[in-house]
Enzyme design. Structure first.
Site, PDB file in Angstrom:
ATOM      1  N   GLY A 191       0.952  -1.186   0.133  1.00  0.00           N
ATOM      2  CA  GLY A 191       0.073   0.048  -0.045  1.00  0.00           C
ATOM      3  C   GLY A 191       0.885   1.217   0.059  1.00  0.00           C
ATOM      4  N   GLY A 229      -0.187   5.067  -0.847  1.00  0.00           N
ATOM      5  CA  GLY A 229      -1.190   5.699   0.028  1.00  0.00           C
ATOM      6  C   GLY A 229      -0.691   6.450   0.837  1.00  0.00           C
ATOM      7  N   GLN A 230      -1.711   7.319   1.721  1.00  0.00           N
ATOM      8  CA  GLN A 230      -1.204   8.463   2.331  1.00  0.00           C
ATOM      9  C   GLN A 230      -0.334   8.105   3.295  1.00  0.00           C
ATOM     10  OE1 GLN A 230      -4.260   9.508   5.356  1.00  0.00           O
ATOM     11  NE2 GLN A 230      -3.469  11.523   5.642  1.00  0.00           N
ATOM     12  N   ASP A 283       2.414  -1.786  -4.351  1.00  0.00           N
ATOM     13  CA  ASP A 283       1.024  -1.225  -4.319  1.00  0.00           C
ATOM     14  C   ASP A 283       0.573  -1.962  -5.663  1.00  0.00           C
ATOM     15  OD1 ASP A 283      -0.013   1.498  -3.222  1.00  0.00           O
ATOM     16  OD2 ASP A 283      -1.089   0.956  -4.983  1.00  0.00           O
ATOM     17  N   TYR A 292     -15.735  -1.091   7.584  1.00  0.00           N
ATOM     18  CA  TYR A 292     -14.467  -0.636   7.891  1.00  0.00           C
ATOM     19  C   TYR A 292     -14.204  -1.088   9.460  1.00  0.00           C
ATOM     20  CZ  TYR A 292     -10.116   2.244   8.521  1.00  0.00           C
ATOM     21  OH  TYR A 292      -8.845   2.549   8.887  1.00  0.00           O
ATOM     22  N   LYS A 308     -11.725  -3.872  11.009  1.00  0.00           N
ATOM     23  CA  LYS A 308     -10.455  -3.596  11.710  1.00  0.00           C
ATOM     24  C   LYS A 308     -10.678  -4.317  13.201  1.00  0.00           C
ATOM     25  CE  LYS A 308      -8.121  -1.042   9.214  1.00  0.00           C
ATOM     26  NZ  LYS A 308      -6.859  -1.619   8.652  1.00  0.00           N
ATOM     27  N   ILE A 336      -5.505  10.686  10.204  1.00  0.00           N
ATOM     28  CA  ILE A 336      -4.050  11.274  10.055  1.00  0.00           C
ATOM     29  C   ILE A 336      -4.156  12.383   9.198  1.00  0.00           C
ATOM     30  CG2 ILE A 336      -1.932  10.479   9.421  1.00  0.00           C
ATOM     31  CD1 ILE A 336      -2.544   7.780  10.342  1.00  0.00           C
TER      32      ILE A 336
HETATM   33  C1  AKB Z   1     -11.143   6.937   8.059  1.00  0.00           C
HETATM   34  O1  AKB Z   1     -11.642   8.302   8.354  1.00  0.00           O
HETATM   35  O2  AKB Z   1     -11.760   6.032   7.658  1.00  0.00           O
HETATM   36  C2  AKB Z   1      -9.831   6.721   8.487  1.00  0.00           C
HETATM   37  C3  AKB Z   1      -9.609   6.113  10.003  1.00  0.00           C
HETATM   38  C4  AKB Z   1     -10.006   7.153  11.227  1.00  0.00           C
HETATM   39  O3  AKB Z   1      -9.177   5.069  10.317  1.00  0.00           O
HETATM   40  N1  AKB Z   1      -8.919   8.049   8.671  1.00  0.00           N
END
Ligand code: AKB
Length: 312
Positions: free
Chosen positions: A8, A11-12, A34, A142, A146, A172
């Protein structure tokens, strides 16, 4: 000691993590991977390759061919974009992790960094000073991925001795490479909008406060947790990590100190509901006590760095 593989890499976080790894260990010790081939913004001396983390065979080949001992698995679909691609987000976020965990279990890799997120928390988690261990009922794909990933990381550590280390990143803030579809992206967009247009239409409501960290601090935290002696780590899943917390109105006021004409308007959309389900302030005392985490960038310093960075 083998080389470090960052998956990755465009990415940022990837772009800046590669710079730091190359600086600390030498560019020839870092392999940047990537799914897209990278043509710009490369770190000098680092080898760039294309790789889909879901392709386990190619992953294995690369690990052997380049003598990789450490993997930084950054490829993931973030909160806002994942809501629009549920199955793909789940597959990428979970299968990618399993591929790496299994290679470590089979002793092909020695150490893994895998980022978790404040998205593991949900509407039933305490909003203020959210503890390390608390109710985790995330309401986004998401967040669910996680949270599950954290459980699997701990499982692989306890059951197979896999040395996987993790941080629950807040939003971030950075300018070198754009963020990829998160809820906290507003706190980056606002700077570009202020500088380029003098105006920002925020998709997060003015009073909704979220935990954030400046990129330089986030990279240092990542380097620190990867280098600390394993026996110092008392959390085997993922560490709460905190730096600053603010809402759109507060960051807009800070920007107005530099650009008095700057105007902001609020048009909350579905991302505001995601933000409302997340904590406002995180308690990261485990990170501070176990391995000495300390942030350097407050809101003022972050604002100055962002404005100068984007202008330059
Ligand atoms: C998002 O906003 O999805 C990410 C995070 C907080 O994991 N920056």
């Amino acid at each position: 000691m083998g080389k470090k593989l960052v998956i990755g890499s465009s990415g940022q976080i990837g772009v800046e993590l590669i710079e730091q790894l190359a600086k600390d260990f030498g560019p020839n010790q870092v392999i940047a991977a990537d799914i897209k081939s990278v043509s710009e913004g490369k770190t000098l001396g680092v080898e760039y390759i294309t790789l889909d983390v879901l392709d386990k065979e190619k992953l294995f080949e690369i690990i052997k061919q380049h003598n990789i001992s450490e993997v930084y698995l950054l490829a993931a679909m973030l909160s806002a974009i994942a809501e629009k691609n549920i199955q793909l987000a789940w597959d990428l976020n979970m299968k990618g992790l399993f591929n790496i965990l299994d290679l470590a279990k089979e002793k092909h890799i020695k150490k893994i960094f895998w980022p978790s997120s404040i998205a593991v928390f949900g509407p039933t988690s305490p909003k203020l000073n959210t503890p390390q261990s608390t109710l985790l009922e995330p309401s986004t794909v998401y967040g669910i991925s996680k949270m599950s990933g954290e459980r699997w990381c701990e499982y692989y550590f306890l059951k197979y001795g896999v040395d996987v280390r993790s941080l629950r990143y807040p939003g971030i803030i950075s300018y070198k490479s754009p963020p990829g579809g998160g809820t906290t992206d507003y706190a980056i967009e606002i700077f570009y909008a202020a500088i380029n247009h003098g105006f920002y239409d925020s998709f997060i409501a003015k009073e909704v406060s979220l935990p954030m960290v400046y990129m330089q601090d986030a990279i240092r935290a990542t380097m620190e947790i990867m280098q600390v002696e394993r026996k110092k780590l008392t959390i085997n899943s993922s560490y709460n990590l905190a730096a600053i917390s603010f809402n759109p109105e507060e960051i807009a006021n800070e920007i107005k100190l530099l650009f008095p004409e700057f105007q902001i308007k609020y048009s909350p959309d579905f991302r505001n509901n995601i933000a409302l389900s997340w904590p406002s302030i995180i308690d990261d005392s485990f990170a501070r006590n176990d391995w000495g985490w300390k942030h350097n960038f407050d809101l003022k310093k972050t604002t100055l760095e962002m404005v100068n960075g984007i202008k330059n």
